[in-house]
Design a protein around this motif. Structure first.
Motif, short mmCIF file in Angstrom:
data_model
loop_
_atom_site.label_atom_id
_atom_site.label_comp_id
_atom_site.label_asym_id
_atom_site.label_seq_id
_atom_site.Cartn_x
_atom_site.Cartn_y
_atom_site.Cartn_z
N GLU A 278 20.31 35.42 21.35
CA GLU A 278 19.86 35.47 22.74
C GLU A 278 19.79 34.05 23.31
N PRO A 279 20.27 33.84 24.54
CA PRO A 279 20.20 32.51 25.16
C PRO A 279 18.85 32.28 25.83
N GLY A 280 17.79 32.32 25.02
CA GLY A 280 16.44 32.27 25.56
C GLY A 280 16.14 31.05 26.41
N LEU A 281 16.39 29.88 25.88
CA LEU A 281 16.03 28.65 26.59
C LEU A 281 16.89 28.45 27.83
N LEU A 282 18.18 28.75 27.75
CA LEU A 282 19.04 28.62 28.92
C LEU A 282 18.56 29.52 30.05
N SER A 283 18.23 30.76 29.71
CA SER A 283 17.75 31.71 30.72
C SER A 283 16.46 31.22 31.37
N GLU A 284 15.53 30.79 30.54
CA GLU A 284 14.23 30.36 31.06
C GLU A 284 14.34 29.10 31.91
N ALA A 285 15.36 28.26 31.62
CA ALA A 285 15.53 27.02 32.37
C ALA A 285 16.27 27.25 33.69
N GLY A 286 16.75 28.48 33.92
CA GLY A 286 17.39 28.79 35.19
C GLY A 286 18.90 28.65 35.22
N PHE A 287 19.53 28.59 34.05
CA PHE A 287 20.98 28.50 34.03
C PHE A 287 21.60 29.78 34.55
N ARG A 288 22.68 29.67 35.34
CA ARG A 288 23.37 30.83 35.90
C ARG A 288 24.79 30.91 35.32
N TRP A 289 25.12 32.06 34.77
CA TRP A 289 26.44 32.28 34.17
C TRP A 289 27.44 32.70 35.23
N ARG A 290 28.66 32.25 35.07
CA ARG A 290 29.74 32.74 35.92
C ARG A 290 30.19 34.11 35.46
N HIS A 291 30.14 34.32 34.13
CA HIS A 291 30.56 35.60 33.53
C HIS A 291 29.42 36.13 32.64
N PRO A 292 28.36 36.65 33.24
CA PRO A 292 27.23 37.11 32.43
C PRO A 292 27.47 38.44 31.71
N SER A 293 28.41 39.25 32.20
CA SER A 293 28.66 40.55 31.58
C SER A 293 30.00 40.54 30.84
N LEU A 294 30.12 41.42 29.87
CA LEU A 294 31.34 41.51 29.07
C LEU A 294 32.52 41.94 29.93
N SER A 295 32.29 42.84 30.89
CA SER A 295 33.37 43.29 31.75
C SER A 295 33.91 42.13 32.60
N GLN A 296 33.02 41.28 33.11
CA GLN A 296 33.46 40.11 33.88
C GLN A 296 34.22 39.13 33.00
N ALA A 297 33.73 38.93 31.79
CA ALA A 297 34.39 38.00 30.87
C ALA A 297 35.78 38.49 30.50
N ALA A 298 35.89 39.78 30.18
CA ALA A 298 37.19 40.34 29.79
C ALA A 298 38.19 40.26 30.94
N ALA A 299 37.72 40.52 32.16
CA ALA A 299 38.59 40.43 33.34
C ALA A 299 39.10 39.01 33.53
N TRP A 300 38.21 38.03 33.30
CA TRP A 300 38.64 36.63 33.44
C TRP A 300 39.65 36.26 32.36
N VAL A 301 39.40 36.66 31.13
CA VAL A 301 40.32 36.34 30.03
C VAL A 301 41.70 36.95 30.30
N ALA A 302 41.71 38.17 30.81
CA ALA A 302 42.98 38.87 31.02
C ALA A 302 43.74 38.40 32.24
N ALA A 303 43.05 37.74 33.18
CA ALA A 303 43.70 37.29 34.42
C ALA A 303 44.70 36.19 34.12
N LYS A 304 45.71 36.09 34.95
CA LYS A 304 46.76 35.09 34.74
C LYS A 304 46.65 33.91 35.69
N ASP A 305 45.74 34.01 36.68
CA ASP A 305 45.62 32.90 37.64
C ASP A 305 44.62 31.88 37.18
#
Length: 305
Positions: A278-305
């Protein structure tokens, strides 16, 4: 933006040519920071400085004007079979590089204020379904011992230097790293879960690793920090999401015995362990993910742009 003063940092990076190092260096330079890369060959640009970590050789003055040092140096974990000689190389390259940097810092009256030295989720070993925060115990395997010694070497930095040891999970990228080997198989419909597939893999996209490292430079956090996405996933879910994003079946499971036959000890250390991190300290410090969900991450990996 008019009226906004940006803090421009001078950052020295060891291991700048690797997957993470290349992306981090580019992002920091794009943000306007002065990035110096330590190289083991003859420098090819003014932004490069030669060092020899195997010999413990680095001119301390290279770090004298730096605000931060980022250490990503070390032989690739999964690049070659784990012979006894290769395991020794994994330890010696990481520990020598880290100690060369901390030794150089120790020779300065005013060392860099921050030292970010890479670690890995392998610190926790095979932890099953236990939730792993930064204060969780280390495991018992080779990777666990490597990470424990690696982090300890980073903490040899002089008093007053803020040391951060990011325990990074599996990095999802469009090329290179673990995905460099898995994606071609998935695109051909030949990939699938590894082992029983119920082992947890802490994952994170390459852009989010870079964003997390940049965040850690100024966040004030110190010590170990889990660097992974907030959404947990086992290998079955991870491979299914990637295959779906690539419009491929992704059902050809590779059994554990086959992985061990081909990869030996590396399979039990890198592919089959379960780390529900778990990314406990990052979350508590207010870090924001660009791809927080697996579906978003998979879509980014599969994209060609």
């Amino acid at each position: 933006m008019p009226g906004v003063v940006r803090w421009i940092m001078r950052i020295v990076i060891a291991g700048a040519s690797g997957l993470i190092g290349t992306d981090v260096s580019a992002a920091l330079r794009h943000a306007g920071h002065d990035v110096v890369a330590l190289v083991r060959r003859a420098p090819r640009a003014a932004s490069e400085v030669r060092w020899d970590p195997a010999a413990g050789s680095l001119d301390p003055h290279v770090l004298a004007a730096a605000d931060a040092v980022i250490n990503l140096s070390g032989a690739g974990i999964g690049d070659r079979p784990w012979t006894r000689r290769r395991i020794d190389e994994l330890f010696t390259t990481r520990l020598a590089a880290t100690r060369t940097l901390t030794s150089a810092m120790g020779k300065l009256d005013n060392p860099p204020s921050m030292f970010l030295s890479q670690s890995a989720s392998g610190y926790y070993g095979d932890a099953g379904t236990a939730r792993l925060r930064e204060d969780s115990s280390s495991g018992s395997g080779v990777l666990s011992r490597l990470c424990v010694e690696w982090e300890a070497a980073a903490h040899e930095a002089p008093s007053g230097v803020r040391v951060v040891t990011p325990r990074t999970g599996v990095v999802l990228s469009r090329s290179g790293g673990a995905m460099g080997r898995l994606l071609p198989l998935l695109r051909l419909g030949l990939g699938g879960p590894l082992g029983h597939g119920t082992q947890y893999w802490p994952w994170i996209t390459l852009p989010d690793v870079t964003a997390a490292f940049t965040f850690l430079l100024t966040s004030g956090l110190q010590g170990p920090v889990n660097v992974c996405a907030p959404e947990e996933a086992d290998v079955n879910s991870l491979m299914a999401a990637l295959a779906a994003a690539l419009h491929r079946p992704g059902v050809l499971r590779v059994p554990a015995f086959a992985l061990r036959l081909v990869m030996g000890k590396l399979a039990d250390e890198l592919l089959l362990p379960s780390q529900r991190m778990e990314p406990g300290l990052l979350s508590e410090a207010g870090f924001r993910w660009r791809h927080p969900s697996l579906s978003q991450a998979a879509a980014w990996v599969a994209a060609k742009d």
